[in-house]
Design a protein around this motif. Structure first.
Motif, mmCIF file in Angstrom:
data_model
loop_
_atom_site.group_PDB
_atom_site.id
_atom_site.type_symbol
_atom_site.label_atom_id
_atom_site.label_comp_id
_atom_site.label_asym_id
_atom_site.label_seq_id
_atom_site.Cartn_x
_atom_site.Cartn_y
_atom_site.Cartn_z
ATOM 1 N N GLU A 30 -9.715 -13.743 -11.300
ATOM 2 C CA GLU A 30 -9.048 -14.911 -10.731
ATOM 3 C C GLU A 30 -9.535 -16.136 -11.496
ATOM 4 O O GLU A 30 -10.712 -16.472 -11.404
ATOM 5 N N PRO A 31 -8.740 -16.767 -12.297
ATOM 6 C CA PRO A 31 -7.326 -16.463 -12.526
ATOM 7 C C PRO A 31 -7.172 -15.150 -13.301
ATOM 8 O O PRO A 31 -8.083 -14.739 -14.011
ATOM 9 N N PRO A 32 -6.018 -14.499 -13.166
ATOM 10 C CA PRO A 32 -5.809 -13.202 -13.820
ATOM 11 C C PRO A 32 -5.922 -13.302 -15.343
ATOM 12 O O PRO A 32 -5.520 -14.296 -15.945
ATOM 13 N N ARG A 33 -6.502 -12.254 -15.933
ATOM 14 C CA ARG A 33 -6.573 -12.159 -17.392
ATOM 15 C C ARG A 33 -6.310 -10.705 -17.791
ATOM 16 O O ARG A 33 -6.662 -9.781 -17.069
ATOM 17 N N TRP A 34 -5.672 -10.531 -18.950
ATOM 18 C CA TRP A 34 -5.379 -9.200 -19.477
ATOM 19 C C TRP A 34 -6.541 -8.741 -20.346
ATOM 20 O O TRP A 34 -7.079 -9.515 -21.135
ATOM 21 N N HIS A 109 -8.154 -0.330 -6.919
ATOM 22 C CA HIS A 109 -8.002 -1.598 -6.190
ATOM 23 C C HIS A 109 -8.615 -2.795 -6.912
ATOM 24 O O HIS A 109 -8.272 -3.928 -6.598
ATOM 25 N N GLU A 110 -9.539 -2.580 -7.844
ATOM 26 C CA GLU A 110 -10.162 -3.692 -8.568
ATOM 27 C C GLU A 110 -9.222 -4.316 -9.602
ATOM 28 O O GLU A 110 -9.489 -5.397 -10.108
ATOM 29 N N VAL A 111 -8.153 -3.621 -9.921
ATOM 30 C CA VAL A 111 -7.200 -4.054 -10.942
ATOM 31 C C VAL A 111 -5.980 -4.641 -10.253
ATOM 32 O O VAL A 111 -5.411 -4.038 -9.343
ATOM 33 N N ARG A 112 -5.575 -5.834 -10.686
ATOM 34 C CA ARG A 112 -4.385 -6.486 -10.114
ATOM 35 C C ARG A 112 -3.112 -5.774 -10.554
ATOM 36 O O ARG A 112 -2.184 -5.609 -9.779
#
Length: 147
Positions: A30-34, A109-112
């Motif tokens: 958070e914020p999301p990153r690839w 669950h740890e992965v968005r």
């Protein structure tokens, strides 16, 4: 502040998609990153076994290692299990891996989100330069001229 070493492992998982080679990427944080799927090497586990396990858990797919890629080294500060702040020196062993089975929708669950990304676009989506470099390296090492 104390310093600790960490060892992790992960994979650049490649499959042949409709438009050519694709790489499995995960979105976290958070914020999301690839980034590429990776995780801590557990006691008694080899880096290669860790890479297979972490790719399955984080990206939802089973893959077999083809060859090791260059390891990545970096430093960061985090919180240890006892609540104290620790400076970590982390080494991540990465492997070029061939997709075998499974779905990126079956991630933990740890992965968005996990998704297949065309190989020629993957480097532009990754948050970290060292992982972008690994994806470019992997593209030169694909068997059968799949670049």
């Amino acid at each position: 502040m104390r310093t600790e070493r960490q060892r992790s492992a992960g994979g650049v998982v490649v499959r042949h998609g409709k438009r050519g080679p694709e790489v499995a990427l995960i979105s976290v944080g958070e914020p999301p990153r690839w980034q590429l799927p990776k995780g801590i090497v557990e006691e008694g586990e080899s880096p290669e076994a860790t890479a297979v396990r972490e790719v399955r858990e984080e990206a939802g797919v089973s893959a077999s290692p083809l060859e090791p890629l260059d390891p990545i080294d970096y430093w960061y500060v985090g919180t240890a299990r006892d609540g104290s702040r620790v400076r970590y020196h982390k080494q991540v062993h990465f492997y070029l891996m061939r997709y075998e089975s499974g779905s990126v929708e079956d991630h933990d669950h740890e992965v968005r989100e996990a998704r297949w990304v065309p190989l020629d676009e993957a480097a532009t989506r990754l948050a970290f330069e060292n992982e972008r470099r690994l994806v470019r390296l992997a593209a030169t090492r694909l068997p059968g001229g799949d670049q």
